[in-house]
Scaffold this motif. Structure first.
Motif, PDB file in Angstrom:
ATOM      1  N   THR A 464       0.838  -1.155  -0.021  1.00 42.21           N
ATOM      2  CA  THR A 464       0.094   0.166  -0.163  1.00 42.21           C
ATOM      3  C   THR A 464       0.806   1.172  -0.046  1.00 42.21           C
ATOM      4  OG1 THR A 464       0.092  -0.370   2.282  1.00 42.21           O
ATOM      5  CG2 THR A 464      -1.894  -0.944   1.052  1.00 42.21           C
ATOM      6  N   GLN A 465       1.979   0.981   0.475  1.00 47.74           N
ATOM      7  CA  GLN A 465       2.874   2.416   0.481  1.00 47.74           C
ATOM      8  C   GLN A 465       3.013   2.955  -0.636  1.00 47.74           C
ATOM      9  OE1 GLN A 465       6.049   0.332   3.092  1.00 47.74           O
ATOM     10  NE2 GLN A 465       5.916   2.217   4.252  1.00 47.74           N
ATOM     11  N   VAL A 466       3.505   2.150  -1.885  1.00 49.20           N
ATOM     12  CA  VAL A 466       3.625   2.715  -3.029  1.00 49.20           C
ATOM     13  C   VAL A 466       2.389   3.357  -3.688  1.00 49.20           C
ATOM     14  CG1 VAL A 466       4.655   2.284  -5.287  1.00 49.20           C
ATOM     15  CG2 VAL A 466       5.607   1.066  -3.325  1.00 49.20           C
ATOM     16  N   LEU A 467       1.392   2.181  -3.489  1.00 52.72           N
ATOM     17  CA  LEU A 467       0.035   2.584  -4.025  1.00 52.72           C
ATOM     18  C   LEU A 467      -0.252   3.980  -3.789  1.00 52.72           C
ATOM     19  CD1 LEU A 467      -1.689  -0.898  -3.961  1.00 52.72           C
ATOM     20  CD2 LEU A 467      -0.382   0.461  -5.952  1.00 52.72           C
ATOM     21  N   SER A 468      -0.339   4.194  -2.413  1.00 54.32           N
ATOM     22  CA  SER A 468      -0.625   5.823  -1.986  1.00 54.32           C
ATOM     23  C   SER A 468       0.087   6.801  -2.577  1.00 54.32           C
ATOM     24  CB  SER A 468      -0.923   5.783  -0.692  1.00 54.32           C
ATOM     25  OG  SER A 468       0.059   6.207   0.195  1.00 54.32           O
ATOM     26  N   THR A 473      -4.906   9.866  -6.268  1.00 53.28           N
ATOM     27  CA  THR A 473      -5.135  11.284  -6.828  1.00 53.28           C
ATOM     28  C   THR A 473      -4.141  12.273  -5.885  1.00 53.28           C
ATOM     29  OG1 THR A 473      -7.278  10.635  -7.392  1.00 53.28           O
ATOM     30  CG2 THR A 473      -6.734  12.894  -7.490  1.00 53.28           C
ATOM     31  N   GLY A 474      -3.438  12.932  -6.446  1.00 51.90           N
ATOM     32  CA  GLY A 474      -2.502  13.867  -5.691  1.00 51.90           C
ATOM     33  C   GLY A 474      -1.331  13.205  -5.073  1.00 51.90           C
ATOM     34  N   LYS A 486     -12.581   5.672  -7.438  1.00 51.85           N
ATOM     35  CA  LYS A 486     -12.815   4.348  -6.942  1.00 51.85           C
ATOM     36  C   LYS A 486     -11.633   3.705  -6.334  1.00 51.85           C
ATOM     37  CE  LYS A 486     -16.675   2.626 -10.135  1.00 51.85           C
ATOM     38  NZ  LYS A 486     -16.282   2.121 -11.176  1.00 51.85           N
ATOM     39  N   PHE A 487     -10.377   3.753  -7.004  1.00 54.18           N
ATOM     40  CA  PHE A 487      -9.227   3.103  -6.649  1.00 54.18           C
ATOM     41  C   PHE A 487      -9.034   4.019  -5.227  1.00 54.18           C
ATOM     42  CE2 PHE A 487      -4.620   3.859  -6.467  1.00 54.18           C
ATOM     43  CZ  PHE A 487      -4.195   2.557  -6.449  1.00 54.18           C
ATOM     44  N   ASN A 488      -8.976   5.272  -5.233  1.00 48.64           N
ATOM     45  CA  ASN A 488      -8.703   5.851  -3.959  1.00 48.64           C
ATOM     46  C   ASN A 488      -9.461   5.248  -2.649  1.00 48.64           C
ATOM     47  OD1 ASN A 488      -7.205   7.571  -5.459  1.00 48.64           O
ATOM     48  ND2 ASN A 488      -8.595   9.356  -5.374  1.00 48.64           N
ATOM     49  N   GLU A 489     -10.739   5.089  -2.767  1.00 47.18           N
ATOM     50  CA  GLU A 489     -11.715   4.521  -1.948  1.00 47.18           C
ATOM     51  C   GLU A 489     -11.141   3.139  -1.516  1.00 47.18           C
ATOM     52  OE1 GLU A 489     -16.154   3.656  -1.788  1.00 47.18           O
ATOM     53  OE2 GLU A 489     -15.728   5.466  -2.995  1.00 47.18           O
ATOM     54  N   ALA A 490     -10.824   2.264  -2.447  1.00 45.57           N
ATOM     55  CA  ALA A 490     -10.519   0.937  -2.122  1.00 45.57           C
ATOM     56  C   ALA A 490      -9.521   0.763  -1.352  1.00 45.57           C
ATOM     57  CB  ALA A 490     -10.474   0.259  -3.474  1.00 45.57           C
ATOM     58  N   ALA A 494      -8.226  -0.631   2.137  1.00 46.22           N
ATOM     59  CA  ALA A 494      -7.081  -1.446   2.594  1.00 46.22           C
ATOM     60  C   ALA A 494      -6.223  -1.239   3.608  1.00 46.22           C
ATOM     61  CB  ALA A 494      -6.431  -1.927   1.240  1.00 46.22           C
ATOM     62  N   GLU A 495      -5.968   0.194   3.365  1.00 49.88           N
ATOM     63  CA  GLU A 495      -4.866   0.644   4.302  1.00 49.88           C
ATOM     64  C   GLU A 495      -5.440   0.950   5.579  1.00 49.88           C
ATOM     65  OE1 GLU A 495      -3.626   4.377   2.557  1.00 49.88           O
ATOM     66  OE2 GLU A 495      -1.775   3.295   2.332  1.00 49.88           O
ATOM     67  N   ALA A 496      -6.744   0.661   5.976  1.00 52.36           N
ATOM     68  CA  ALA A 496      -7.170   0.933   7.254  1.00 52.36           C
ATOM     69  C   ALA A 496      -7.348  -0.611   7.902  1.00 52.36           C
ATOM     70  CB  ALA A 496      -8.660   1.503   7.160  1.00 52.36           C
ATOM     71  N   GLU A 497      -7.142  -1.474   7.255  1.00 53.34           N
ATOM     72  CA  GLU A 497      -7.273  -3.030   7.597  1.00 53.34           C
ATOM     73  C   GLU A 497      -6.104  -3.481   8.114  1.00 53.34           C
ATOM     74  OE1 GLU A 497     -10.271  -4.902   8.163  1.00 53.34           O
ATOM     75  OE2 GLU A 497      -8.417  -5.672   9.368  1.00 53.34           O
ATOM     76  N   VAL A 498      -5.897  -3.701   9.390  1.00 54.31           N
ATOM     77  CA  VAL A 498      -4.739  -4.350  10.205  1.00 54.31           C
ATOM     78  C   VAL A 498      -4.828  -5.910   9.972  1.00 54.31           C
ATOM     79  CG1 VAL A 498      -3.271  -4.692  12.140  1.00 54.31           C
ATOM     80  CG2 VAL A 498      -4.856  -2.573  11.829  1.00 54.31           C
ATOM     81  N   ASP A 499      -5.834  -6.536  10.011  1.00 49.64           N
ATOM     82  CA  ASP A 499      -5.763  -7.828   9.803  1.00 49.64           C
ATOM     83  C   ASP A 499      -5.319  -8.261   8.225  1.00 49.64           C
ATOM     84  OD1 ASP A 499      -7.877 -10.532  10.619  1.00 49.64           O
ATOM     85  OD2 ASP A 499      -7.024 -10.370   8.642  1.00 49.64           O
ATOM     86  N   VAL A 500      -4.401  -8.990   8.129  1.00 52.41           N
ATOM     87  CA  VAL A 500      -3.584  -9.504   6.747  1.00 52.41           C
ATOM     88  C   VAL A 500      -4.361 -10.122   5.776  1.00 52.41           C
ATOM     89  CG1 VAL A 500      -2.492 -11.216   7.234  1.00 52.41           C
ATOM     90  CG2 VAL A 500      -1.373  -9.779   5.829  1.00 52.41           C
TER      91      VAL A 500
END
Lengths: 556, 316, 343, 707
Positions: A464-468, A473-474, A486-490, A494-500
């Motif tokens: 997620t680090q690279v993706l963000s 956007t931005g 949509k991508f930003n939202e998804a 994902a970034e908010a979820e700790v459970d792998v």
């Protein structure tokens, strides 16, 4: 170390998953440490569940000898302001002088360093870091939480231009006000001299990882660039000599700057000195071959046969380093999704590793999440579809398309090889690919501007680090100008979820959207190589090529 | 003589002013400055290189001052011995350059120490009997060695002596301090390339002298051949090679670039190339300055030497 | 007594006719123009591209025969011409030779005179680290060196000769000014000049031409100026002056044809230097750019992969190739000088 | 060659002693890429002690080859193919290198054509001289020095001590040649070879050297071989003469026999093609030898001179021609099979004696013309003294005029300013002061670019050096055509070509020369093209700057004749610049004598060549070598060398060398211009009566008889 009285609720869940086999050993280790469990404890935990001793290689040191100088061939660069470092090499020169709050090891597991432990709140928006006590600066000062706060504030000062500001953790500490980004008041709260709390505007999982991003070294507030003139850190070594382009010598820190005895807070390292000698990327292996150095920063895939023929041990690390032949989605002809899809379909990523990396490395899947990432979700294999590509082109009215890709070979000539293979592959779909090769420095001038370019992306521990950074956007380094809510939202989800496990599921749409939008041809996840001679012991090659020499020792 | 040297020195000063002015002009273009900024701030830093950042960088480096002012200041600084600071290496240029020049000086010393006797002897032996088998053999060797570019010579020597036989190290980074074994290959490379040129010039000069009438006079005076060569021919034949050898100093400053880069020898040439590729303005300026000074000084030495060696000019 | 002088059978009249200056010029144009177009314009030639070099092959062969015939008295010149024409022939016929694609990776690190691990392709000169055929790259590699080297030298000569004529003939302020600027440029060591110019303009063939012009033209200017000063005092120049010819006419029609001879010899030598310079610059990363094969580039790329005796062929092959070409130029210059001295 | 055909040499009279040098049937070849080139064939020569033998011939006849063969110094491609070469009875061909070394410079010494080139520029004179005794006689340094010094005094060098310390370039050409002679004499050689020792020197300097050589011959009892192209010099220095042509000796004998009763057509041709002091152009025109010297590998069968010989008969090309003795003259031999049949006293067949042509109106008037140059002295001292700029007076106040169809000769040695004057006239330089009126235009201050094409066309020039006069890159035709178009004589392509053809006819060159390039032409042919080019624009005045001095004698005659013929037909004014007084006397109507930029004497040819003389004219005349045994001349040898124009002496410019200097007035005051008769003017302090009382320099046998 494991003084934390409260375990994160997820830790228990992870234990269950490990016991059920739903989660692998590595993922378990990674996730529980992320959740604040100290590494030895995590290993012990895993060992108790799996019923065998899982001692990491780094800890198994027997007969280690003290003394000696480790000679490393690497580009020796200047050490101005660690917060604005743009090269791993710079950080390597500094890494043993100044330290981070955390440390991510070669297995992508993040350990405590200057932070003794950490703990997020349940929704991952508030992270409490307990700082190690008894840590001294090289100038004799005690290390306290205010120092950390000073650093974070500095990183977030737009005037500094630190790339740290783009990391998820820190971008969640700023707000927009009057067109300038400003740190949110109270985002960093010093609870006591050894406790500090980061309050984030949104959930961030990768806070410990982000704190080991190479420009996040913790500096003393007396810092003034260049660092090399006043190298005050907390590390076991101090800078003895720096001649840019020639040599950088580190010596064991034994005295504070005002001449008082200095003791490193951690285990005493084995090496007396670490010498970096300047060699261009091309010449490091030959320097090793001539016996001038004990190890090198890296060598490129072209040099593998040479390296294998040399005495010494070749170290190969799978990484999330990659080449992203990304298209700018707002520039013609790439503003047409069908064109991008046609290009992607006509390429055969699966053929790449054999052609450019002598069969090594992982096949890229055009969504910039690597198999070494914990949250990697395996999408169906990409199939090459030349006919489909042709059809798409026809639909778009772009049959006989001719495009030019800028290649800077910023990570070695294999970039060009990739482009050449792409040219051959695209030819089958009637697309003509011109390759515009330019020097690396030239490429870095235009990498955010070129409509079609091959950019090297370095390894980051979490997908997620690279993706963000690159596709939101931005995003600070959004070179493709990709802009999909949509991508930003998804991605947020994902970034908010700790459970792998859950996160992996959440990654599926993220990867899928990115893949379908055909933003890039990402042919390969490359391994990195380095080599050590027979005297170097307990050297662990790191996927981001950072140097962690505190445990390295030299046999006679 | 004094006036000649004086004229030369004035000319040198003029050349330096013009040359450095041109360099300043080139380096002052926006494209170039931006390039330097990017190189300095590093690869990934580019993303954050907004116009404001760029301006800030210019400010920081003092590059937003009009360039003629900077040029004036630079000239003043140079006159007081301050050559500015390197962007890439963040150190003062003066000591850096001095250190590298010292290394190149060592290299150059050995090159000359080997090349001069070798080429003069070869040239004289070849030119002494023009057209003989001895001449043809030596001439061919000379043409052959000059025809192999330094880079090729460096490769061949490395392959044979370092990779093949393993007698000598392949690189000359000297990281463990000075090591004469690492000096051998770079010196040999330069000597092999340059010796042929000087030998050919010496041969031409010798051959010309040998066909001159005063040599005929000397022979027909009944002097032994040795005496004719040593007393009559050499004195005249070595005037031209002398100036050529001195001018090789100038050539060497070019020649060392590729050799130093190939062998990773930390000298003047490598510094220059690195600085140029990085856009390290003050280093390039300083290197050019040094190069021009050396070039013009060698010109002066060669002129003065020529005058001293050649009685026709000395006593004109 | 001297009958052996003419005992040689008369050469075919065709060759005599081809040796006329005009015919030679046409042949050179037939060889050179397509080659230059092919290298400089490349893809922009469109459908012509596959055919454009066809007339150059016979032209090159005929020119070689003529050169050998004209210079048969000097072995040096003949050997030199043979080397140069060998590479010229390679350059013009590369597209038609049964060679593998020079840019296509096949199997890396295949040693010379062996088959790759996969397939049954036999590699005469092996493959490089990317698995590209060395033979094919070596043959194709000469195109750019030759074209850019010769173009750069010719341009430098045009510029240098022009300024040399002006400085030498007009003297006075012109001379002072031109000579001073020549001295400014000459006091830069060549490589410094190259590095500064190419670094400023960016690496490309055209910029090499400019850089070489900056570096060589002053030296050429000096030579031409010297020759002009010598020829200027000849009676035929006085004759032209006494009939009131304009300086331009005298420079172009009276002086230029007579400085030609020494200049051609010098040009051959300088071709050698320029070839060295291009190769070196490419090696340093300032010259021609990948991906197309080029000797300097091959050396540059191999320099970090072939530092092992077993793989040294990757370095030695391009190094020897460029050496033979330069040796050819130098021998030709030597031979031509020898011939001109005899006459 | 067939040895049997040679006369036995036993017929030779003179001494029974062993000759110093004896060449017998010597054949020398050079080996080049084109094969063997026989340079000298069947050559015989004997030199006795104290005897001077002259070898005369034109360039390429092999005379220098003989000299070098005697020294056994032939380069790597020359070789003696046959014959004997004996020095004091010892066979030189059998000697080893060491033995030769011992002979060279000690027993046999040589003096060369160009003294400057023959001395090592980087060694002091003393070192070069001392080497000789040091090496050959193993004497000590001190003795060697003393001997060198004494020898320098012997060759009449002023201030020998200074010269000993000097480098060659610091002394003048004449002094250099004296040094070379001194070097040759240092070891008291038995044989001295002199290869054109005075060719590179000015006439007045030459006279001094010739004097010296004669003195040596009598003083040192040395055998001498004197090689020259100049019959006059041979007559003045030698006892015997060998005439060479195309690699062969064609005639030899005593000077008297050969000069007065030559028995070979070539010798006769040579004599007829040189102007003799008594003759003028209308009375005794020069008769050139037709054709050209054959190249060594193109020699004809039989008599080499056959194709050019007026007495050629079919038998002449039958086979090799032997040397035969002239009856009743035991020492005189000729290589002509017909010398008995030829009438040697018959007047030349095609000697067309021309009428003097009447002069037309005045065409050119030069009035007070001055040309000063400024040269910068770049030494520090000069700059400090403020004398950085020096004025060189190249022409000082020239006054004369020239009429249509008149030939005005400008005579003087190097540095006299005659070439500067030509440049000013041509507009390549502008005059500092004074006028030069051509027609009615003053052109003195108008550079050529500013002159009208007609003016430029009216004033053209023939140049000295045949190798320089034509642009080697253009064809003959195009070079002439350019002039025609430039001066707007014709513009139409065909007409221009016709005109070029006419001009080629005029200079007697075949029309197919139109397409030739200059390198395919001989020197004489090039000069003809140069003349054609000068006359292409129908000039009114032609300046000829030493047009024949670089040509061989026989060719000189042809070109001179041609030039005069064209001048007569076109009624052109000819300004003939020359140092050769016999030639000037032969062709000029008016003579101007210049010395150091000053006009020292002017008048008609008859006036100038008869008393009263300017002392310089007198010396010049005396210095002319005369090849006529009937003419006797007063010998006047000037001291020293011509001063530099940069540093002229005060007072009279000639005072430093004047043989008739009258006192301090010469050193302090500029002399007055004295007028004799109508236009005969002399710049001298000497009283007119004394000048008029001078005896003539030349007296012929008849004149002497008349006295």
């Amino acid at each position: 170390m494991s003084k934390n009285d409260r375990q994160h609720p997820l830790v228990e869940k992870m234990r269950e998953q490990l016991a059920d086999g739903r989660c692998g050993r590595r993922e378990f280790l990674r996730n529980v440490t992320l959740l604040g469990v100290a590494a030895p404890a995590a290993y012990a935990m895993a060992g108790s569940i799996l019923g065998k001793s899982l001692v990491p290689a780094a800890l198994a040191q027997e007969g280690a000898k003290k003394g000696g100088t480790l000679r490393v061939a690497m580009q020796v660069q200047k050490m101005d302001d660690p917060a604005t470092y743009s090269w791993i090499q710079m950080s390597n020169q500094t890494r043993h002088v100044a330290e981070y709050l955390t440390l991510t090891d070669a297995e992508n597991i993040t350990h405590p360093l200057l932070a003794e432990s950490w703990e997020p709140n349940d929704d991952l928006t508030e992270w409490t870091f307990k700082l190690r006590q008894g840590v001294k600066w090289h100038n004799g000062d005690d290390f306290v939480a205010d120092h950390v706060k000073w650093n974070v504030e500095r990183w977030l000062d737009p005037a500094l231009g630190s790339s740290n500001a783009g990391l998820s953790t820190f971008s969640a500490m700023v707000e927009d006000s009057d067109d300038t980004k400003k740190m949110i008041d109270g985002a960093v709260e010093v609870v006591d001299p050894h406790t500090i709390v980061f309050k984030l505007s949104k959930p961030v999982l990768s806070v410990p990882e982000d704190l080991y991003n190479y420009p996040t070294m913790i500096l003393h507030p007396s810092f003034k660039p260049p660092f090399s003139d006043n190298p005050v850190g907390t590390g076991a070594y101090t800078l003895a000599e720096l001649q840019v382009g020639q040599v950088c010598k580190l010596k064991r820190a034994t005295q504070t700057t005002d001449g008082k005895p200095f003791t490193y807070w951690g285990d005493e390292p084995y090496l007396d000195e670490i010498h970096y000698y300047h060699f261009d990327a091309d010449n490091q292996l030959t320097a090793f071959a001539s016996g001038d150095v004990d190890t090198i920063y890296e060598f490129s895939i072209e040099q593998l046969p040479l390296a294998e023929a040399l005495p010494g041990q070749v170290l190969e690390v799978r990484t999330a380093q990659t080449l992203c032949c990304r298209m700018q989605v707002d520039k013609p002809p790439f503003d047409d999704l069908r064109v991008r899809q046609a290009i992607v379909k006509a390429c055969d990523n699966a053929a790449m590793p054999a052609l450019v990396f002598q069969g090594r490395g992982d096949i890229g899947e055009n969504h910039h999440v690597a198999p070494v990432h914990p949250e990697y979700y395996q999408l169906p294999k990409l199939e090459r579809d030349v006919e489909g590509a042709k059809k798409l082109l026809e639909e778009a009215g772009k049959a006989g398309l001719e495009v030019t890709i800028d290649i800077g070979n910023t990570d070695g000539p294999w970039h060009q090889a990739v482009a050449e293979i792409m040219r051959d592959q695209l030819k089958d779909a009637g697309i003509r690919l011109n390759i515009n090769v330019m020097p690396a420095s030239k490429y870095w001038e235009i990498w955010t501007q070129t409509p079609f370019g091959g950019t090297a992306w370095t390894h980051r521990p979490l997908g997620t680090q690279v993706l963000s950074l690159a596709y939101r956007t931005g995003g600070a380094w959004n070179e493709s100008h990709y802009d999909n809510p949509k991508f930003n939202e998804a991605l947020d989800k994902a970034e908010a979820e700790v459970d792998v496990e859950k996160r992996r599921e959440l990654m599926q749409p993220v990867e899928k959207i990115l893949q379908d939008d055909a933003v890039m041809v990402q042919p390969i996840w490359r391994p990195v190589f380095t080599i050590i001679n027979d005297t170097v012991q307990d050297y662990v090659a790191h996927p981001t090529e950072v140097h962690q020499f505190n445990k390295v020792w030299l046999s006679a | 003589m004094a006036i000649l040297i004086l004229r030369r020195l004035v000319q040198m000063a003029l050349i330096i002013v013009v040359a450095s002015f041109l360099l300043f002009l080139i380096f002052d273009t926006d494209a170039f400055k931006k390039k330097t900024a990017i190189a300095e701030l590093g690869g990934f830093g580019v993303s954050s290189l907004s116009e404001a950042d760029y301006q800030k960088w210019l400010d920081e480096k003092g590059l937003n001052v009009p360039f003629y002012q900077r040029y004036g200041k630079w000239l003043g600084d140079v006159a007081t011995g301050d050559l500015g600071r390197s962007y890439e290496k963040s150190t003062a240029v003066g000591p850096l350059l001095l250190d590298r020049l010292k290394n190149t000086g060592i290299l150059a010393f050995w090159v000359f120490a080997l090349m001069i006797p070798l080429s003069l002897v070869t040239g004289v032996l070849a030119g002494m009997r023009e057209g003989s088998a001895q001449d043809r053999t030596l001439s061919f060797i000379a043409v052959f060695t000059t025809s192999i570019p330094e880079i090729a010579t460096a490769i061949l020597l490395t392959v044979i002596f370092a990779l093949g036989l393993g007698w000598l190290p392949a690189k000359s980074a000297m990281i463990g301090g000075f090591n004469w074994r690492q000096l051998v290959l770079p010196v040999l490379t330069l000597v092999i390339y340059d010796f042929g040129y000087v030998a050919r010039m010496t041969r031409a000069s010798m051959a010309e002298v040998m066909t001159s009438q005063y040599i005929r006079t000397a022979v027909l005076k009944g002097l032994p051949f040795r005496h004719v060569i040593v007393k009559h021919a050499l004195r005249n034949a070595l005037i031209a090679p002398f100036t050529i050898i001195v001018l090789q100093l100038n050539w060497l400053l070019s020649g060392v670039v590729v050799v130093e880069v190939f062998f990773e020898y930390d000298g003047f040439g490598k510094l220059l190339l690195e600085a140029a590729l990085f856009g390290d303005i003050y280093v390039v300026q300083a290197c050019t300055l040094v190069a021009v000074v050396i070039a013009v000084l060698s010109q002066i030495i060669s002129d003065v030497g020529y005058t001293i060696l050649n009685p026709r000019i000395r006593f004109a | 007594m001297a009958t052996t002088f003419d005992a040689r059978p008369a050469a075919p009249p065709l060759l005599d006719r081809l040796s006329a200056p005009k015919a030679v010029l046409i042949l050179v144009a037939l060889m050179w123009v397509p080659l230059t177009l092919y290298v400089m314009a490349g893809r922009n030639l469109g459908v012509l591209q596959p055919y454009i070099l066809l007339p150059a092959i016979p032209a090159t062969l005929i020119l070689y025969v003529l050169a050998v015939r004209a210079w048969r008295e000097s072995w040096t010149a003949v050997i030199g011409a043979t080397l140069v024409f060998f590479w010229l022939l390679m350059a013009v016929s590369a597209p038609y030779l049964p060679l593998l694609d020079p840019n296509k990776p096949i199997a890396p690190f295949v040693l010379p005179f062996s088959h790759g691990k996969v397939g049954d392709t036999f590699f005469w000169l092996g493959t490089d680290f990317k698995g590209r055929d060395m033979l094919s790259r070596t043959v194709w590699g000469c195109q750019r060196v030759i074209v850019w080297g010769v173009t750069a030298t010719v341009v430098a000569y045009v510029v240098g000769t022009l300024f040399g004529l002006i400085a030498g003939y007009l003297s006075g302020w012109w001379d002072e000014l031109i000579t001073f600027f020549g001295n400014v440029l000459l006091s830069f060591p060549v490589m410094v000049l190259f590095i500064v110019v190419l670094n400023y303009l960016g690496p490309s063939g055209f910029n090499i031409v400019i850089a070489v012009t900056f570096a060589s033209a002053p030296a050429i200017m000096r030579i031409v100026r010297g020759l002009t000063l010598d020829i200027k005092s000849r009676d035929y120049v006085f004759a032209a002056q006494t009939r009131g010819e304009r300086p331009f006419y005298i420079m172009i029609f009276e002086l230029l044809p007579n400085v030609r001879g020494p200049i051609i010899v010098d040009a051959c030598l300088r071709l050698g230097y320029t070839t060295v310079a291009i190769t070196t610059l490419t090696f340093l990363g300032l010259g021609l750019q990948p991906p197309d094969p080029d000797w300097g580039l091959m050396i540059k790329e191999a320099a970090k992969t072939a530092m092992l005796f077993r793989f040294s062929y990757m370095l030695i092959i391009p190094a020897l190739s460029v050496s033979t070409l330069i040796l050819g130029f130098n021998l030709m210059a030597d031979g031509l000088r020898e011939i001109s001295l005899r006459d | 060659m067939n040895e049997a055909t040679n006369e036995p040499l036993s017929a030779a009279p003179v001494s029974t002693s062993v000759p110093v040098l004896e060449c017998r049937d010597l054949s020398i070849s050079y080996f080049t890429r084109a094969g063997e080139i026989p340079a000298v064939v069947d050559f015989n020569l004997k030199v006795h002690a104290g005897e001077a033998v002259g070898i005369v011939g034109e360039s390429g006849c092999g005379k220098s080859t003989v000299a070098l063969a005697i020294m056994q110094y032939m380069g790597k491609n020359g070789r003696i193919m046959a014959g004997e070469l004996k020095f004091m009875g010892r066979d030189m061909r059998a000697m080893g290198e060491a033995e030769l070394q011992g002979l060279r410079g000690s027993k046999i010494a040589m003096v060369y054509q160009e003294p400057m080139a023959s001395l090592n520029p980087a060694m002091r004179i003393k070192d070069q001289l001392m080497e000789v005794p040091l090496h050959h006689e193993k004497v000590g340094e001190k003795e060697a020095f003393e001997r060198a010094l004494a020898m320098l005094a012997d060759v009449k060098l002023p201030d020998p001590r200074r010269i000993m310390e000097a480098f060659p370039h610091q002394i003048s050409g004449g002094q250099q040649q004296r040094v070379v002679i001194a070097m040759a004499l240092l070891s008291n050689p038995a044989l001295l070879l002199l290869d054109e020792p005075t060719t590179a020197l000015d006439v007045t300097v030459e006279a001094g050297i010739v004097d010296l050589i004669r003195e040596i011959a009598s003083r040192f009892n040395t055998g001498m071989i004197y090689i020259s192209h100049n019959l006059g010099l041979i007559r003045e220095t030698c006892d015997r003469i060998t005439v060479m042509y195309s690699g062969e000796a064609v005639e030899d004998g005593t000077v008297g026999e050969v000069f007065n009763a030559m028995r070979h057509p070539y010798t006769q041709g040579l004599f007829r093609s040189i102007p003799l002091p008594g003759a003028d152009k209308n009375a005794r025109p020069l008769i050139p030898i037709r054709g050209q010297l054959p190249l060594p590998h193109q020699r004809p069968h039989g008599c080499n001179f056959g194709p050019r010989c007026d007495h050629f008969k079919p038998a002449c090309d039958a086979g090799p021609i032997p040397m035969r003795q002239v009856p009743s003259q035991p020492d005189h031999r000729s290589r002509c099979i017909r010398f008995e049949q030829i009438d040697w006293n018959a007047p030349p067949a095609h000697a067309d004696t021309g009428e003097p042509i009447p002069l037309g109106p005045r065409v050119l008037e030069v009035d007070g013309l001055k040309k000063y140059y400024e040269i910068a002295n770049r030494s520090l001292l000069a700059m400090i003294r403020g004398t950085a700029v020096k004025t060189v007076k190249a022409n000082e106040k020239l006054d004369f005029d020239a009429h249509e169809a008149e030939t005005v000769a400008i005579v003087g040695e190097s540095g006299c300013g005659k070439s500067t004057f030509a440049k000013v006239l041509m507009g390549l330089e502008t005059a500092t002061e004074g006028r030069a009126v051509l027609g009615n235009r003053d052109i003195a201050a108008t550079p050529v670019q500013s002159r009208k094409p007609q003016v430029v066309g009216h004033l053209q020039m023939v140049f000295q050096n045949p190798f320089d006069t034509l642009n080697p890159s253009h064809t003959v035709g195009s070079q002439i055509a350019r002039v025609i178009r430039k001066f707007d004589v014709e513009q139409d392509r065909e007409k221009v070509k016709d005109r070029v053809m006419q001009l080629l006819d005029m200079v007697k060159l075949p029309r197919d020369f139109y397409l030739r390039r200059p390198r395919q032409l001989s020197g004489g042919q090039k000069q003809r093209v140069g003349i054609a080019r000068a006359f292409a624009g129908n000039p009114r005045v032609v300046v000829a700057d030493e047009p024949v001095s670089a040509l061989d004698v026989s060719v000189q005659a042809a070109v001179t004749q041609l030039l005069m013929e064209i001048q007569r037909t076109n009624r052109t004014t000819l300004l003939f610049i020359s140092h050769d007084l016999s030639l000037v006397r032969y062709l000029a109507d008016k003579v101007i004598v210049m010395y150091l930029g000053h006009l020292v004497e002017q008048g008609t040819t008859d006036e100038v060549f008869a008393p009263p003389y300017h002392p310089y004219t007198e010396a010049l005349l005396s210095a002319v070598p005369v090849a006529d045994t009937s003419v006797e001349k007063r010998r006047i040898v000037l001291e020293g060398d011509i001063p530099s124009a940069v540093n002229p002496p005060p007072g009279c410019p000639f005072q430093t060398r004047c043989q008739r200097k009258i006192g301090r007035i010469c050193e302090t005051e500029y002399p007055p211009l004295r007028t004799f008769g109508e236009g005969h003017r002399i710049l001298c302090h000497i009283a007119p009566e004394e000048l008029e009382a001078m005896p003539p320099v030349f007296t012929t046998a008849e004149e002497r008889a008349a006295e």
